[in-house]
Design a protein around this motif. Structure first.
Motif, PDB file in Angstrom:
ATOM      1  N   HIS A 129      -1.762   4.521  13.118  1.00  0.00           N
ATOM      2  CA  HIS A 129      -2.215   3.783  11.933  1.00  0.00           C
ATOM      3  C   HIS A 129      -1.513   2.432  11.850  1.00  0.00           C
ATOM      4  O   HIS A 129      -2.137   1.413  11.504  1.00  0.00           O
ATOM      5  N   GLU A 187      -7.900   0.607  -1.232  1.00  0.00           N
ATOM      6  CA  GLU A 187      -6.847   1.011  -2.163  1.00  0.00           C
ATOM      7  C   GLU A 187      -6.062  -0.199  -2.664  1.00  0.00           C
ATOM      8  O   GLU A 187      -5.668  -0.249  -3.842  1.00  0.00           O
ATOM      9  N   ARG A 191       0.960   5.608  -1.212  1.00  0.00           N
ATOM     10  CA  ARG A 191       0.204   6.773  -1.660  1.00  0.00           C
ATOM     11  C   ARG A 191       1.056   7.832  -2.343  1.00  0.00           C
ATOM     12  O   ARG A 191       0.528   8.615  -3.136  1.00  0.00           O
ATOM     13  N   SER A 213     -10.006  -0.038   6.563  1.00  0.00           N
ATOM     14  CA  SER A 213     -10.927  -0.039   5.421  1.00  0.00           C
ATOM     15  C   SER A 213     -10.350   0.715   4.231  1.00  0.00           C
ATOM     16  O   SER A 213     -10.481   0.278   3.074  1.00  0.00           O
ATOM     17  N   ASP A 214      -9.694   1.848   4.499  1.00  0.00           N
ATOM     18  CA  ASP A 214      -9.123   2.635   3.407  1.00  0.00           C
ATOM     19  C   ASP A 214      -7.991   1.890   2.724  1.00  0.00           C
ATOM     20  O   ASP A 214      -7.889   1.872   1.485  1.00  0.00           O
ATOM     21  N   TYR A 234      -6.666   9.315   7.045  1.00  0.00           N
ATOM     22  CA  TYR A 234      -7.574   8.192   6.797  1.00  0.00           C
ATOM     23  C   TYR A 234      -8.882   8.409   7.561  1.00  0.00           C
ATOM     24  O   TYR A 234      -8.893   8.975   8.660  1.00  0.00           O
ATOM     25  N   ASP A 235      -9.967   7.952   6.982  1.00  0.00           N
ATOM     26  CA  ASP A 235     -11.226   7.874   7.726  1.00  0.00           C
ATOM     27  C   ASP A 235     -11.204   6.654   8.636  1.00  0.00           C
ATOM     28  O   ASP A 235     -11.475   6.740   9.830  1.00  0.00           O
ATOM     29  N   ASP A 236     -10.880   5.517   8.056  1.00  0.00           N
ATOM     30  CA  ASP A 236     -10.689   4.257   8.780  1.00  0.00           C
ATOM     31  C   ASP A 236      -9.519   3.578   8.101  1.00  0.00           C
ATOM     32  O   ASP A 236      -9.629   3.130   6.956  1.00  0.00           O
ATOM     33  N   HIS A 261       0.855  -1.191   0.000  1.00  0.00           N
ATOM     34  CA  HIS A 261       0.000   0.000   0.000  1.00  0.00           C
ATOM     35  C   HIS A 261       0.890   1.239   0.000  1.00  0.00           C
ATOM     36  O   HIS A 261       1.755   1.397   0.854  1.00  0.00           O
TER      37      HIS A 261
END
Length: 297
Positions: free
Chosen positions: A208, A176, A154, A171-172, A166-168, A152
């Motif tokens: 995170h 992705e 970005r 899940s995010d 991140y929101d969650d 992962h």
């Protein structure tokens, strides 16, 4: 809240390994070999080709299932190196280690380096960008037919900390990674040879990283083997500081890294990527014994 026992019971749902890699009945241990002058914890120690080869042989002798050779630092703020320099750093090391019988992975975001490394004997490509760093990577890996770890990611190292929003986070990251999986398989990469890495420390804050580590069970729902690269990272240094100012230095994080390796193995990781192979190998062996006991009871 899940207990360690319930987590262990669910571990068998995770694919045991990738096609083309060993299946020793425990989490694999990948030894990190940075042939760079600027990696965050060991930059410059193995920048010389002979020193790098000797270190790779040492990691293999300590029990590393795979030695991961990387020629470009991906620490926060790191600047990219030119392609010729990355090739010069990595390919001689890959070639000599594979000649000595060491199973080698190449840690690169660049398709030409991946191609050259496979030609030199590498059996695996570990791409921290998950194919986003070089559009040609997916086709290169598909043609090579080797196992591929898609992390992962970005943004490049020099700006990744700005993207730790991140929101969650679980899940995010899942969403992705799912997008990356779709692209990889659409472009011909064999799903049986794909592993995923949640990218601890990459566009992530310590909270995170811990949430992702605790959420490995959820991440396993993607249906692919998971690799965890936690070794000596900032979230470990911060935790060791016991809430005090600053962090414990990277070189003093290996025992704690082994503890995280055990947690990752119990959580279902198929491989951990570490600097200190021996400690994490002991840790994942203990995790395997624990999981086996939980499965019997």
């Amino acid at each position: 809240m899940p207990t360690m026992e319930s987590t262990a019971r669910e571990r068998s749902r995770t694919p045991a390994a990738l096609e083309g890699l060993p299946r020793p009945g425990r989490c694999l241990v990948m030894g990190i070999l940075n042939v760079t002058p600027d990696s965050f914890s060991d930059g410059g120690l193995y920048a010389d080709t002979r020193q790098a080869i000797d270190r790779g042989l040492e990691l293999a002798a300590q029990g590393a299932d795979i030695v991961d050779v990387g020629g470009e630092s991906t620490r926060p703020g790191a600047r990219p190196v030119c392609l010729d320099e990355e090739l010069a750093r990595t390919i001689p090391v890959v070639r000599e280690l594979t000649r000595a019988g060491v199973r080698v992975s190449v840690d690169t975001m660049h398709a030409p380096v991946a191609h050259a490394a496979v030609e030199a004997g590498a059996c695996m490509v570990n791409d921290v960008s998950g194919g986003l760093g070089d559009p040609a990577m997916t086709r290169t890996v598909a043609a090579a037919g080797v196992p591929y770890v898609a992390m992962h990611w970005r943004a490049p190292s020099r700006e990744m900390d700005r993207h730790a929003q991140y929101d969650d986070v679980v899940s995010d990251v899942m969403a992705e990674l799912s997008t990356r999986l779709w692209r990889l398989t659409e472009e011909g990469v064999d799903p049986a040879r794909i592993a995923l890495d949640p990218g601890l420390g990459f566009s992530k804050r310590p909270e995170h990283d811990w949430t992702l580590l605790a959420g490995l069970g959820k991440l396993r729902e993607l249906g692919f083997p998971l690799m965890v690269g936690a070794s000596r990272k900032r979230f470990i240094g911060a935790a060791l500081a016991d809430g005090g100012a600053g962090e414990v230095p990277p070189g003093e994080r290996d025992v704690a890294t082994a503890a995280v390796s055990a947690l990752a193995a119990v959580g279902g990781a198929f491989c951990v990527r570490v600097h200190d192979v021996r400690a994490s190998l002991d840790a994942v062996r203990m995790a395997a014994a624990y999981v086996e006991c939980c499965d019997r009871t």
